[in-house]
Design a protein around this motif. Structure first.
Motif, PDB file in Angstrom:
ATOM      1  N   ALA B  79       0.751  -1.238   0.040  1.00  0.00           N
ATOM      2  CA  ALA B  79       0.152  -0.134   0.100  1.00  0.00           C
ATOM      3  C   ALA B  79       0.877   1.326  -0.106  1.00  0.00           C
ATOM      4  N   GLY B  80       1.884   1.193   0.379  1.00  0.00           N
ATOM      5  CA  GLY B  80       2.940   2.262   0.243  1.00  0.00           C
ATOM      6  C   GLY B  80       3.815   2.332  -0.998  1.00  0.00           C
ATOM      7  N   LEU B  81       4.854   1.746  -0.744  1.00  0.00           N
ATOM      8  CA  LEU B  81       6.048   1.685  -1.689  1.00  0.00           C
ATOM      9  C   LEU B  81       5.720   1.475  -3.242  1.00  0.00           C
ATOM     10  N   LYS B  84       2.385   3.866  -4.416  1.00  0.00           N
ATOM     11  CA  LYS B  84       2.664   5.042  -4.767  1.00  0.00           C
ATOM     12  C   LYS B  84       3.803   5.227  -5.992  1.00  0.00           C
ATOM     13  N   LYS B  85       4.591   4.273  -6.115  1.00  0.00           N
ATOM     14  CA  LYS B  85       5.528   4.382  -7.127  1.00  0.00           C
ATOM     15  C   LYS B  85       4.725   4.319  -8.732  1.00  0.00           C
ATOM     16  N   VAL B  87       1.477   4.811  -8.891  1.00  0.00           N
ATOM     17  CA  VAL B  87       0.825   6.010  -9.081  1.00  0.00           C
ATOM     18  C   VAL B  87       1.569   7.296  -9.894  1.00  0.00           C
ATOM     19  N   ALA B  88       2.740   7.476  -9.173  1.00  0.00           N
ATOM     20  CA  ALA B  88       3.566   8.512  -9.869  1.00  0.00           C
ATOM     21  C   ALA B  88       3.889   8.194 -11.232  1.00  0.00           C
ATOM     22  N   LEU B  89       4.301   6.995 -11.489  1.00  0.00           N
ATOM     23  CA  LEU B  89       4.534   6.653 -13.063  1.00  0.00           C
ATOM     24  C   LEU B  89       3.345   6.911 -13.934  1.00  0.00           C
ATOM     25  N   GLN B  91       0.880   9.057 -13.225  1.00  0.00           N
ATOM     26  CA  GLN B  91       0.642  10.496 -13.128  1.00  0.00           C
ATOM     27  C   GLN B  91       1.550  10.908 -14.475  1.00  0.00           C
ATOM     28  N   ALA B  97      -4.001   9.002 -11.925  1.00  0.00           N
ATOM     29  CA  ALA B  97      -4.125   7.682 -11.008  1.00  0.00           C
ATOM     30  C   ALA B  97      -4.192   8.110  -9.599  1.00  0.00           C
ATOM     31  N   MET B  98      -4.789   6.993  -8.869  1.00  0.00           N
ATOM     32  CA  MET B  98      -5.177   7.252  -7.349  1.00  0.00           C
ATOM     33  C   MET B  98      -4.897   5.895  -6.566  1.00  0.00           C
ATOM     34  N   GLY B  99      -4.083   5.806  -5.838  1.00  0.00           N
ATOM     35  CA  GLY B  99      -3.844   4.749  -5.216  1.00  0.00           C
ATOM     36  C   GLY B  99      -4.268   4.537  -3.793  1.00  0.00           C
ATOM     37  N   LEU B 100      -5.090   3.383  -3.957  1.00  0.00           N
ATOM     38  CA  LEU B 100      -5.858   3.098  -2.604  1.00  0.00           C
ATOM     39  C   LEU B 100      -5.660   1.716  -2.213  1.00  0.00           C
TER      40      LEU B 100
END
Lengths: 265, 265
Positions: B79-81, B84-85, B87-89, B91, B97-100
Motif C-alpha cells: 500500500a506504500g512503496l 505510490k511508485k 501512481v507517480a509513473l 501520473q 492515478a489514485m492509489g488505494l
C-alpha cells in the motif's frame, strides 16, 4: 458568505507512535459534526524502520535529508503503514476514510526543492495554487474523509518527501476559497507554551507580534518555528481559524476551547 | 445493453520487481482508450524487505502466512512503496492515478479468514456482494484511474492481507453490473502454457474442460491454479472477457490479440 465549515487537522508523529493515544484521538475526531481532512506525519516510526533497514537518517534544522533509500522508507511508513492504520481505525469509527498521498489524484502538486543553498534530497515544496480544489471538494461532498500522508510527486514520476505541517497549511489556504477552514495542529503538548517545561503555561491567544517576541527570547524554538510560520501564513491567507492543541483536546475544542488560538494582527 | 468498457488489470509481483518492465508496462497501459483499474501484488519486494526487518516469511500453497509483523511489512510495501511508485509513473504518463487499498473508502469489504482448518493469520476474504459499485463508478466517471493494493480491512480496525488475483476477480464480477469488464491477468509469462518450459506453447483459447485436463496432467500447477480458478469463476459470473498475458503484451492485446483468452463452456 455562507461557506460550509471544514476542519483540516494535522497530527504529529508523537501522537501516531503511541497506539493508545492514536486510538483515543480517532475516537474523538470521529465525533466532529463537520467534514475534516486529516494530515499526518510519522517521524519516529520511519526513523525506527529506516534504522532496521540499515538506512541512516540525517536531519538538518528538524528536517530529514531524503536520499533514495530514505525516500523508500518514508513512502512505506507514511503512505503505507501509518496511513492505512489510521484509515482502518476511522472506518471502524464510522467515518468513510480514504487514505491518499499527495501524488494520488494529484491532490498536492509539488516541485523538488532546489539543491542550493542546501540539498535536502528528494524533498518537495507544495505548489499551493495548483491544488485541485474542485477535486477535493467532490470527495468531501461524497462524504469521503481524506487521510493524507506527506508524500508528493513532481509530475515526472518522482515521489518526494514533504513536510506535513506545510501540506496541512497549503490545503487550508487552497480550500479557504470554498470552505470556512479551521486548521488544527494537534500534537503531544497542550498548545504553544510560554515556558517549554511547563504544560500549564499554554498561551491561549497568540498574535504575530507576541510570537516574534517569544522567538527572540528563545521561548519558542526548533520544530515549533516552522509550524508557527506555516500557521500564521495560513491565517494571513484567509484560513478562518488556526489552533495548536493537544491531540486529545480535539473533542473539547469547539465546546470549551483548548490549546492556543492564533489571532490576526 | 450498451455498457461502457472497463479494464481490470492485475499485475504480478514479478513485473513490479523489474523497474524497466514496470516502466514499459505503465507506458503501454496508459495508451488504453477505455478506463481501467490496476490491481497489483508485490511479492518479492515484500519478502526482501521483511527479511531485512528480521521478519521470516512463511508460505503455504503459494499463500503467505500473515502474522502481525508480516502484515506491517506487506502494508508498507504493497500500500506504500509499490502503490505510490505506480501512481507517480501513471501520473507522469498522463493518467490521473489514485492509489488505494481495500480499506480506503471501504472499496473492498472483507472478513478475516476463519482459522480452521488452517490459520493463515491476518488474511482477508473479499465480501464481493458488499463492494460499493456506485462509489467505484463515481471515481471512474471522475476520470480517476484507481491503483489498488491488496490490503483490506475487517471493518473493526484490523487490516488484512488479501490475494491480489482474488481482488481483481471480485472487482470484475461486482463491476460487471455496470460495465462490460475485461479482466486481464498480466504477468511475466506469455500466457497459459501447455509446456511450462516453453514460452512459445501459449494456449490461445482455454475452456474449463481443457483446463481440468491440463490440471490432471500437472501441466498447470502451483500458483497458476488459484489464478485460473479466480479467472474462470469471474467468467462464469458475467465478466465479459478474461485474458492471461505477458505484461508487455497489453499494448497489442486489443489490436492483434495476445496471451490466453478464457472461453466459456
Amino acid at each position: 458568505m455562507n461557506k460550509p465549515v471544514l476542519h483540516i487537522i494535522k497530527i504529529g508523529g508523537n501522537v501516531i507512535d503511541q497506539q493508545d493515544t492514536l486510538h483515543a484521538f480517532v475516537k474523538q475526531v470521529s465525533t466532529l459534526n463537520e467534514p475534516f481532512i486529516l494530515v499526518h506525519g510519522g517521524g519516529r516510526v520511519a526513523t525506527g524502520i529506516s534504522s532496521k533497514l540499515g538506512i541512516t537518517t540525517h536531519m538538518v534544522n528538524g528536517r530529514r535529508i531524503t536520499d533514495a533509500p530514505s525516500l523508500d522508507a518514508v513512502v512505506m511508513v507514511y503512505a503505507g503503514l501509518i496511513n492505512k492504520k489510521i484509515v482502518a481505525l476511522l472506518q471502524a469509527s464510522g467515518k468513510n476514510a480514504m487514505g491518499l498521498c499527495g501524488a494520488d489524484a494529484n491532490i498536492i502538486p509539488a516541485t523538488k526543492r532546489h539543491p542550493y543553498p542546501f540539498d535536502y534530497g528528494f524533498v518537495g515544496d507544495v505548489n499551493v495554487r495548483d491544488i485541485p480544489v474542485s477535486r477535493l471538494s467532490q470527495f468531501i461532498l461524497q462524504e469521503i474523509c481524506m487521510v493524507i500522508a506527506p508524500i508528493t510527486h513532481d509530475g515526472n514520476g518522482q515521489l518526494l518527501n514533504t513536510n506535513a505541517d506545510t501540506i496541512a497549511a497549503s490545503l487550508a489556504v487552497a480550500l479557504s476559497e470554498t470552505y470556512r477552514v479551521n486548521l488544527l495542529y494537534c500534537f503531544e503538548k497542550n498548545g504553544v507554551l510560554s515556558d517549554a517545561g511547563n504544560e500549564q503555561s499554554v498561551i491561549s491567544k497568540l498574535d504575530k507580534a507576541y510570537y516574534i517576541i517569544l522567538k527572540e527570547q528563545e521561548k519558542i524554538h526548533s520544530g515549533m518555528i516552522p509550524k508557527l510560520d506555516n500557521a500564521f501564513h495560513a491565517l494571513e491567507q484567509g484560513v478562518s481559524g488556526v489552533h495548536i492543541l493537544h491531540a486529545l483536546q480535539i473533542g473539547q475544542l469547539f465546546k470549551h476551547g483548548a490549546g492556543t488560538k492564533l489571532v490576526g494582527a
